[in-house]
Scaffold this active site. Structure first.
Site, PDB file in Angstrom:
ATOM      1  CG  HIS A  83      -2.165   0.829   1.024  1.00  0.00           C
ATOM      2  ND1 HIS A  83      -3.455   0.375   1.249  1.00  0.00           N
ATOM      3  CD2 HIS A  83      -2.308   2.125   0.637  1.00  0.00           C
ATOM      4  CE1 HIS A  83      -4.322   1.346   1.024  1.00  0.00           C
ATOM      5  NE2 HIS A  83      -3.643   2.426   0.653  1.00  0.00           N
TER       6      HIS A  83
ATOM      7  CD  GLU B 205      -6.655   3.166  -4.423  1.00  0.00           C
ATOM      8  OE1 GLU B 205      -7.832   3.204  -4.039  1.00  0.00           O
ATOM      9  OE2 GLU B 205      -5.869   4.131  -4.319  1.00  0.00           O
TER      10      GLU B 205
ATOM     11  CE1 TYR C 299     -12.849   6.206  -0.710  1.00  0.00           C
ATOM     12  CE2 TYR C 299     -11.452   5.202  -2.375  1.00  0.00           C
ATOM     13  CZ  TYR C 299     -11.807   5.375  -1.050  1.00  0.00           C
ATOM     14  OH  TYR C 299     -11.125   4.694  -0.069  1.00  0.00           O
TER      15      TYR C 299
ATOM     16  CD  GLU D 138      -8.937   1.930  -0.067  1.00  0.00           C
ATOM     17  OE1 GLU D 138      -9.185   3.109  -0.424  1.00  0.00           O
ATOM     18  OE2 GLU D 138      -7.791   1.482   0.025  1.00  0.00           O
TER      19      GLU D 138
END
Length: 463
Positions: free
Chosen positions: A121, A167, A302, A362
């Site tokens: 991450h 990501e 998101y 997420e």
């Protein structure tokens, strides 16, 4: 209110990452990461802060697990700090670093919470950046496999769910093209090389994880959004096509055996981002390695992207038929609140790419709230954001999407990368001075969702 039930064994969890919560950046043998260096470079972080202390999770993990247990979390997604495990990037193993994660995993299992471990991450050991240019160099993919091997051999008897990367678009483009995140370069050509080496490291690590962990489920997490043309014009449609290729298909296509998108290779050559011969970092056999079959795909969602072509002069005044939501419908990150984009993406991944198992790894929103005089943290906007996205996920399940779980971002307020501590994503409020934690109203509501395995649809019954 009427309730929408989720499938049996649906996994409800929350997520964090190491640099954002752990602190203790120079304790017990941990070496410097690229984020330690970047965060202390003047002008890089909005509020001038760093992750040296963060949420002190390295020392407060027992209390944090107790908090998770009280909320009823079934699973916890966390990341493992590479500089804690291999301070030199490769070679000598720091046993104290492994011991920390071993204790964390034991604590989670004792609390009835399943660990989902993310290996990368973003906190690359700075030494690898200094020695070889980090992910620009192919050798970093081999170093990552070594890291994955060490960690999975130590934790694989208890951790069965593994995510290689979080990501990769951010690792490549935010960090090497836009310069917004560590290590902070602005070179599109380097970003493309990084994207390939990250994907290659994923494909190389999957069989190692499976070998070391009997019964392992291994996947990767991509951040995605839907790309929508702002008008029916051909120019705006082409802008949406290009953005979708840049943000999503560049990673999805090779992971699912389709090679790098031909239209994007052509675009990048035309734009001067690639030489005429294309992506020269891609060697024979690499695409087969990258396409190693995974057990699941993690989706971080998101917002959506509405694309307006820059090739058409604004004075032509093209109609804008797709409007972003007003400012009142944006989070404090400036991201549009668009729950149906989650449903659309989950359906796309299922039917266009044939993904057999999905997690929302997420999803969450940044809003600033503080405790009231009674010590309560009312965060109705976040609660509504989560409710609407849970409903969108349920609609996707109704459409046949194999969604297995949902991880709210984030368990607690933390260090939000280049925004420092200026943005709060947590369902638990953190006082950074005292490290006091207070579950927000959204956390208490989420506790009820988990207990019921259902979300109310927001519609009161008729009277």
């Amino acid at each position: 209110m009427p309730a929408l039930s989720f499938p049996d064994k649906f996994v409800w969890g929350s997520a964090t990452s190491a640099y954002q919560i752990e602190g203790a950046t120079s304790e017990d043998g941990r070496s410097e990461s690229i984020w330690d260096r970047f965060a202390k470079t003047p002008g890089k972080i909005v509020d001038g802060t760093n992750g040296d202390v963060a949420c002190e999770h390295y020392h407060r993990w027992r209390d944090d697990i107790a908090l998770m247990k009280d909320l009823g979390l079934m699973a916890y997604r966390f990341s493992i700090a590479w500089p804690r495990i291999l301070p030199n990037g490769r070679g000598a193993v720091n046993e104290k670093g492994l011991d920390f994660y071993s204790r964390l995993v034991d604590g989670l299992l004792e609390a009835g919470i399943e660990p989902y471990a993310t290996l990368f991450h973003w906190d690359l050991p700075q030494v690898l950046q200094d020695q070889v240019g980090g992910w620009q160099h192919r050798s970093t993919a081999d170093a990552f496999v070594e890291f994955a091997d060490v960690v999975s051999r130590r934790l694989g008897d208890r951790v069965k769910k593994w995510i290689t990367h979080n990501e990769p678009w951010c690792t490549a483009f935010l960090s090497y093209e836009k310069g917004i995140q560590a290590p902070g370069f602005k070179d599109f050509r380097k970003a493309l090389a990084v994207s390939h080496h990250v994907l290659l490291s994923h494909g190389l690590a999957v069989p190692v994880l499976r070998k070391n962990v009997p019964g392992a489920e291994v996947g990767i997490t991509l951040n995605m959004n839907i790309a929508v043309p702002a008008s029916p014009s051909a120019a705006d449609h082409d802008a949406a096509r290009h953005y979708d290729g840049y943000f999503s298909r560049w990673f999805l296509d090779p992971l699912y055996g389709r090679h790098y998108p031909a239209d994007m290779i052509a675009d990048y050559i035309a734009l001067g981002h690639l030489p005429p011969e294309g992506l020269t970092e891609c060697k024979p056999g690499d695409l087969e390695i990258i396409a190693t079959q995974c057990d699941f795909l993690g989706l971080n969602y998101y917002s959506r992207a509405v694309l307006r072509s820059t090739k058409v002069p604004e004075e032509q005044n093209l109609p804008r038929t797709v409007h972003v939501q007003p400012a009142s419908e944006q989070t404090e990150m400036g991201w549009e609140v668009y729950p149906d984009g989650l449903r659309q993406l989950l359906i796309r991944l299922t039917y266009e790419y044939g993904v057999q198992k999905l997690y929302v790894t997420e999803n969450g929103a940044a809003y600033s709230e503080a405790p009231d005089k009674n010590g309560r943290v009312p965060d109705q906007r976040r609660l509504q954001f989560l409710r609407d996205h849970f409903i969108a996920a349920r609609r996707a399940i109704d459409a046949g999407v194999p969604l297995a779980g949902y991880f709210v971002w984030s368990l607690m307020d933390n260090y939000e990368w280049d925004r420092g501590y200026s943005q709060r994503f947590g369902i638990v409020w953190v006082d950074y001075e005292t490290q006091r934690r207070i579950p927000k109203d959204s956390a208490l509501w989420y506790k009820g969702v988990i207990a019921a395995n259902a979300v109310d649809d927001g519609n009161a019954p008729a009277t």
